[in-house]
Design a protein around this motif. Structure first.
Motif, PDB file in Angstrom:
ATOM      1  N   SER A   1      11.023  21.664   7.446  1.00  0.00           N
ATOM      2  CA  SER A   1       9.439  21.543   7.849  1.00  0.00           C
ATOM      3  C   SER A   1       8.804  21.280   6.611  1.00  0.00           C
ATOM      4  O   SER A   1       8.998  21.556   5.529  1.00  0.00           O
ATOM      5  N   ASN A   2       7.621  20.583   6.921  1.00  0.00           N
ATOM      6  CA  ASN A   2       6.517  20.156   5.774  1.00  0.00           C
ATOM      7  C   ASN A   2       7.154  19.488   4.645  1.00  0.00           C
ATOM      8  O   ASN A   2       6.848  19.618   3.455  1.00  0.00           O
ATOM      9  N   THR A   3       7.850  18.353   4.888  1.00  0.00           N
ATOM     10  CA  THR A   3       8.516  17.435   3.867  1.00  0.00           C
ATOM     11  C   THR A   3       7.757  16.394   3.718  1.00  0.00           C
ATOM     12  O   THR A   3       7.349  15.621   4.771  1.00  0.00           O
ATOM     13  N   PHE A   4       7.462  16.142   2.470  1.00  0.00           N
ATOM     14  CA  PHE A   4       6.322  14.817   2.154  1.00  0.00           C
ATOM     15  C   PHE A   4       7.300  13.800   1.210  1.00  0.00           C
ATOM     16  O   PHE A   4       8.102  14.323   0.181  1.00  0.00           O
ATOM     17  N   THR A   5       7.268  12.522   1.834  1.00  0.00           N
ATOM     18  CA  THR A   5       8.023  11.661   1.175  1.00  0.00           C
ATOM     19  C   THR A   5       7.060  10.206   0.794  1.00  0.00           C
ATOM     20  O   THR A   5       6.612   9.983   1.772  1.00  0.00           O
ATOM     21  N   GLU A   6       7.206   9.903  -0.319  1.00  0.00           N
ATOM     22  CA  GLU A   6       6.263   8.870  -0.641  1.00  0.00           C
ATOM     23  C   GLU A   6       7.069   7.383  -0.524  1.00  0.00           C
ATOM     24  O   GLU A   6       8.398   7.538  -0.863  1.00  0.00           O
ATOM     25  N   GLY A   7       6.159   6.162  -0.230  1.00  0.00           N
ATOM     26  CA  GLY A   7       6.852   4.856  -0.472  1.00  0.00           C
ATOM     27  C   GLY A   7       5.796   4.047  -0.222  1.00  0.00           C
ATOM     28  O   GLY A   7       4.456   4.223  -0.534  1.00  0.00           O
ATOM     29  N   ILE A   8       6.218   2.843   0.061  1.00  0.00           N
ATOM     30  CA  ILE A   8       5.035   1.684   0.330  1.00  0.00           C
ATOM     31  C   ILE A   8       5.139   0.948   1.603  1.00  0.00           C
ATOM     32  O   ILE A   8       6.234   1.146   2.366  1.00  0.00           O
ATOM     33  N   VAL A   9       4.247   0.352   2.089  1.00  0.00           N
ATOM     34  CA  VAL A   9       4.244  -0.467   3.238  1.00  0.00           C
ATOM     35  C   VAL A   9       5.248  -1.763   2.861  1.00  0.00           C
ATOM     36  O   VAL A   9       4.600  -2.693   2.161  1.00  0.00           O
TER      37      VAL A   9
ATOM     38  N   ASP B   1       5.127  -3.172  17.874  1.00  0.00           N
ATOM     39  CA  ASP B   1       4.691  -3.852  16.555  1.00  0.00           C
ATOM     40  C   ASP B   1       4.795  -2.925  15.489  1.00  0.00           C
ATOM     41  O   ASP B   1       3.584  -2.336  15.048  1.00  0.00           O
ATOM     42  N   ALA B   2       5.857  -2.868  14.726  1.00  0.00           N
ATOM     43  CA  ALA B   2       6.006  -1.664  13.889  1.00  0.00           C
ATOM     44  C   ALA B   2       5.463  -1.797  12.473  1.00  0.00           C
ATOM     45  O   ALA B   2       5.275  -3.212  12.084  1.00  0.00           O
ATOM     46  N   ILE B   3       5.216  -0.844  11.591  1.00  0.00           N
ATOM     47  CA  ILE B   3       4.869  -0.782  10.339  1.00  0.00           C
ATOM     48  C   ILE B   3       6.266  -0.591   9.680  1.00  0.00           C
ATOM     49  O   ILE B   3       7.019   0.776   9.792  1.00  0.00           O
ATOM     50  N   GLN B   4       6.653  -1.344   8.750  1.00  0.00           N
ATOM     51  CA  GLN B   4       7.969  -1.193   8.053  1.00  0.00           C
ATOM     52  C   GLN B   4       7.865  -0.287   6.641  1.00  0.00           C
ATOM     53  O   GLN B   4       6.885  -0.694   5.935  1.00  0.00           O
ATOM     54  N   THR B   5       8.405   0.508   6.295  1.00  0.00           N
ATOM     55  CA  THR B   5       8.175   1.319   5.141  1.00  0.00           C
ATOM     56  C   THR B   5       9.471   1.597   4.358  1.00  0.00           C
ATOM     57  O   THR B   5      10.622   1.941   5.011  1.00  0.00           O
ATOM     58  N   ASP B   6       9.533   1.960   3.028  1.00  0.00           N
ATOM     59  CA  ASP B   6      10.585   2.328   2.481  1.00  0.00           C
ATOM     60  C   ASP B   6      10.784   4.181   2.252  1.00  0.00           C
ATOM     61  O   ASP B   6      11.361   4.447   1.660  1.00  0.00           O
ATOM     62  N   ALA B   7       9.423   4.534   2.703  1.00  0.00           N
ATOM     63  CA  ALA B   7       9.292   6.067   2.267  1.00  0.00           C
ATOM     64  C   ALA B   7      10.474   6.539   3.235  1.00  0.00           C
ATOM     65  O   ALA B   7      10.854   6.311   4.531  1.00  0.00           O
ATOM     66  N   SER B   8      11.236   7.534   2.477  1.00  0.00           N
ATOM     67  CA  SER B   8      12.291   8.366   3.155  1.00  0.00           C
ATOM     68  C   SER B   8      12.129   8.857   4.510  1.00  0.00           C
ATOM     69  O   SER B   8      11.279   9.886   4.688  1.00  0.00           O
ATOM     70  N   ILE B   9      12.671   8.446   5.818  1.00  0.00           N
ATOM     71  CA  ILE B   9      12.467   8.972   6.870  1.00  0.00           C
ATOM     72  C   ILE B   9      13.917   9.381   7.511  1.00  0.00           C
ATOM     73  O   ILE B   9      14.855   8.406   7.215  1.00  0.00           O
ATOM     74  N   ASN B  10      14.218  10.582   8.095  1.00  0.00           N
ATOM     75  CA  ASN B  10      15.326  11.059   8.577  1.00  0.00           C
ATOM     76  C   ASN B  10      15.139  11.673   9.771  1.00  0.00           C
ATOM     77  O   ASN B  10      14.164  11.707  10.279  1.00  0.00           O
TER      78      ASN B  10
ATOM     79  N   ASP C   1       0.576  -1.340   0.001  1.00  0.00           N
ATOM     80  CA  ASP C   1       0.088  -0.194  -0.147  1.00  0.00           C
ATOM     81  C   ASP C   1       0.902   1.297   0.067  1.00  0.00           C
ATOM     82  O   ASP C   1       1.937   1.321   0.529  1.00  0.00           O
ATOM     83  N   THR C   2       0.432   2.197  -0.782  1.00  0.00           N
ATOM     84  CA  THR C   2       1.013   3.696  -0.460  1.00  0.00           C
ATOM     85  C   THR C   2       0.869   4.428   0.597  1.00  0.00           C
ATOM     86  O   THR C   2      -0.160   4.392   1.211  1.00  0.00           O
ATOM     87  N   VAL C   3       2.359   4.742   1.206  1.00  0.00           N
ATOM     88  CA  VAL C   3       2.076   5.488   2.324  1.00  0.00           C
ATOM     89  C   VAL C   3       2.960   6.814   2.107  1.00  0.00           C
ATOM     90  O   VAL C   3       3.950   6.877   1.242  1.00  0.00           O
ATOM     91  N   ILE C   4       2.611   7.868   2.738  1.00  0.00           N
ATOM     92  CA  ILE C   4       3.506   9.021   2.642  1.00  0.00           C
ATOM     93  C   ILE C   4       3.709   9.349   4.283  1.00  0.00           C
ATOM     94  O   ILE C   4       3.058   9.377   5.008  1.00  0.00           O
ATOM     95  N   ALA C   5       5.202   9.749   4.282  1.00  0.00           N
ATOM     96  CA  ALA C   5       5.932  10.361   5.542  1.00  0.00           C
ATOM     97  C   ALA C   5       5.734  11.673   5.507  1.00  0.00           C
ATOM     98  O   ALA C   5       6.365  12.278   4.511  1.00  0.00           O
ATOM     99  N   VAL C   6       5.420  12.365   6.617  1.00  0.00           N
ATOM    100  CA  VAL C   6       5.340  13.655   6.739  1.00  0.00           C
ATOM    101  C   VAL C   6       5.887  14.450   7.889  1.00  0.00           C
ATOM    102  O   VAL C   6       5.956  13.420   8.984  1.00  0.00           O
ATOM    103  N   GLY C   7       6.774  15.332   7.942  1.00  0.00           N
ATOM    104  CA  GLY C   7       7.490  15.915   9.113  1.00  0.00           C
ATOM    105  C   GLY C   7       8.817  16.806   8.734  1.00  0.00           C
ATOM    106  O   GLY C   7       8.550  17.592   7.770  1.00  0.00           O
TER     107      GLY C   7
END
Length: 481
Positions: A297-305, A326-335, A285-291
């Motif tokens: 600030s207000n950076t959006f990165t797209e990835g999947i579950v 119990d985590a959700i793993q994603t490849d959306a860019s998180i730093n 599923d498509t997911v988007i990391a925001v932070g």
């Protein structure tokens, strides 16, 4: 009367010439002594050229203009009755400048006026008066020459470089599609509910992220983002919204064991991010990391579950127990800086709280291995923190476990069982290998912790274990931590 004697030498120098008995010449015009003439006689040619004609009628030389022959000016200074009596009428004629009429008074006034008048532009540029038509013609000529020079220069510049030319680039027609559910649409709706959390103090500072989850100003984030502010009152915590507005934040409650916390700000009518159902997610599923990664600030990165139900057991500093979820793993860019920010699905609903990454090096950086706390679990913790300010978790009473891998089983080996704890009371011994808690298979020690915390305090949970090669099932009543 007696006269002094005269010095003969002075008498010879200053005395009268011989034959002169007075100070004046004879009136008849002849000199007693012809040798006393101071000037030689004029030449015959000069006498003939300048002497009066033989038929002299008395006409005077240099008569004023306008006089007729035979007339003499009454005001002539040479022949009037007031003329110089000592002038010698026999002296040679003197040629002087021609006699001119006196200038008119009006002309004198005009000259004086011209002398005081300011110079015009033509007089200043050309030294004399110039006609207006001449100036216009001159300006036209200058413009023609300048225009011709510009055309020649342009032609030379255009023909001198074969790499340049006059082109019109094609323009994309304005027709960008941003249908509902697109990344752009999600970003527009989600951005106002995401905040940057800034910490400033004499001993610590940092940046994290958070999401507004209630209209009263409650914000969910990670515990490790606000931990220093909770322990040190000298650190100021501020929430910064998308429009740049800032608000002081206070800690409502925090849970070190799940790395979740809730803070609150005083704002009017904030945009609230709605919770989604994390249990409905599927891998892919498509997911988007925001932070605010690295303070952006207000950076959006797209990835999947990338994976679901990925247990994480993370050591905690400051003497706190390890973090387990119990985590959700994603490849959306998180730093660094994304911590505490939301992970949203294709509808823009909150399905996770970004919490942890596997860094590329000691300096951090995303390698596509990011982990988020599921929204269903985070919502339960947040509600408890808002209501009570703290959270109690169920415990099995085993302080330390180790992973086990064998040909016939995998699981978590029990060690350091707490006295009078739930495990001891249920009959679990040191060395037992736990392979299942309730319906959850246990493959390692982190999975044992998250499997236990998935239940309520006081619940009776069947635990499957292996002891001396035999599989046993023991009911354990979970206790509070």
């Amino acid at each position: 009367m007696r006269r002094p004697a005269v010095d003969p030498a002075q008498a010879a120098v200053f005395g009268r010439p011989a034959g002169v008995d007075s100070a004046f010449a004879a009136r008849n015009g002849s000199h007693p002594d012809p040798a006393l003439r101071t000037a030689p006689p004029p030449a015959a040619a000069l006498v003939e050229a300048f002497s009066r004609p033989s038929d002299d009628t008395g006409v005077l030389l240099q008569r004023p203009p306008g006089e007729t022959d035979g007339e003499q000016s009454a005001d002539s200074p040479l022949w009037s009755k007031d003329a110089d009596p000592w002038r010698d009428p026999g002296a040679g004629a003197m040629i002087g400048p021609p006699a001119l009429d006196k200038p008119e008074p009006e002309a004198k006034e005009q000259v004086a006026a011209d002398a005081g008048r300011l110079l015009s532009v033509p007089e200043l540029l050309f030294g004399r008066r110039v006609k207006a038509s001449a100036l216009i013609i001159l300006a036209v000529v200058v413009l023609v020459i300048g225009g011709a020079g510009g055309v020649v220069g342009w032609f030379i510049a255009r023909t001198g470089d074969s790499l340049t030319s006059d082109v019109t680039l094609a323009e994309v027609s304005p027709g960008v599609q941003r249908p509902p559910g697109s990344i752009s649409d999600i970003a527009k709706r989600v951005a106002p509910s995401v905040v940057s959390i800034e910490l400033h103090g004499p001993n610590a500072s940092g940046v994290g992220s958070g999401a507004v989850i209630d209209g009263q100003g409650y914000i969910i984030t990670n515990n490790h983002v606000i931990e220093n502010a909770a322990k040190d009152t000298a650190i100021k915590m501020t929430a910064v919204f998308q429009d740049g507005s800032r608000a002081d934040a206070k800690v409502v409650g925090r849970d070190p064991k799940t790395d979740l916390a809730v803070i609150k700000v005083q704002v009017n009518n904030p945009t609230v991010l709605q919770f989604g159902d994390s249990e409905s997610l599927q891998v892919g599923d498509t997911v988007i990391a925001v932070g605010s990664p690295l303070g952006l600030s207000n950076t959006f990165t797209e990835g999947i579950v990338s994976a679901l139900h990925r247990p994480r057991l993370i050591p905690n500093g400051g003497g706190d127990p390890p973090v387990a979820y119990d985590a959700i793993q994603t490849d959306a860019s998180i730093n660094r800086g994304n911590s505490g920010g939301p992970l949203v699905d294709a509808t823009g609903a909150l399905v996770g709280i970004n919490s942890f990454i596997v860094p590329a090096s000691e300096d951090g950086g995303s390698v596509g291995l990011g982990f988020a706390i599921p929204s269903n679990f985070a919502r339960k913790i947040a509600q408890t923190l808002i209501r009570d300010g703290q959270v109690k978790h169920p415990e099995i009473g085993i302080n330390a476990v180790s992973d086990v891998s064998a040909e016939s089983s995998q699981g978590a080996r029990a060690a350091n069982i707490v006295e009078n704890g739930a495990a001891q009371k249920a009959g679990i011994r040191e060395g037992d290998i736990i392979t299942k808690v309730g319906d959850r298979i246990v493959r390692n020690s982190p999975e044992l912790t998250v499997a236990v915390r998935a239940h309520e305090i006081g619940a009776k949970v069947p635990v499957v274990l292996v002891r001396d090669g035999r599989e046993l099932t023991i009911d354990v009543v979970l206790q509070s931590d």
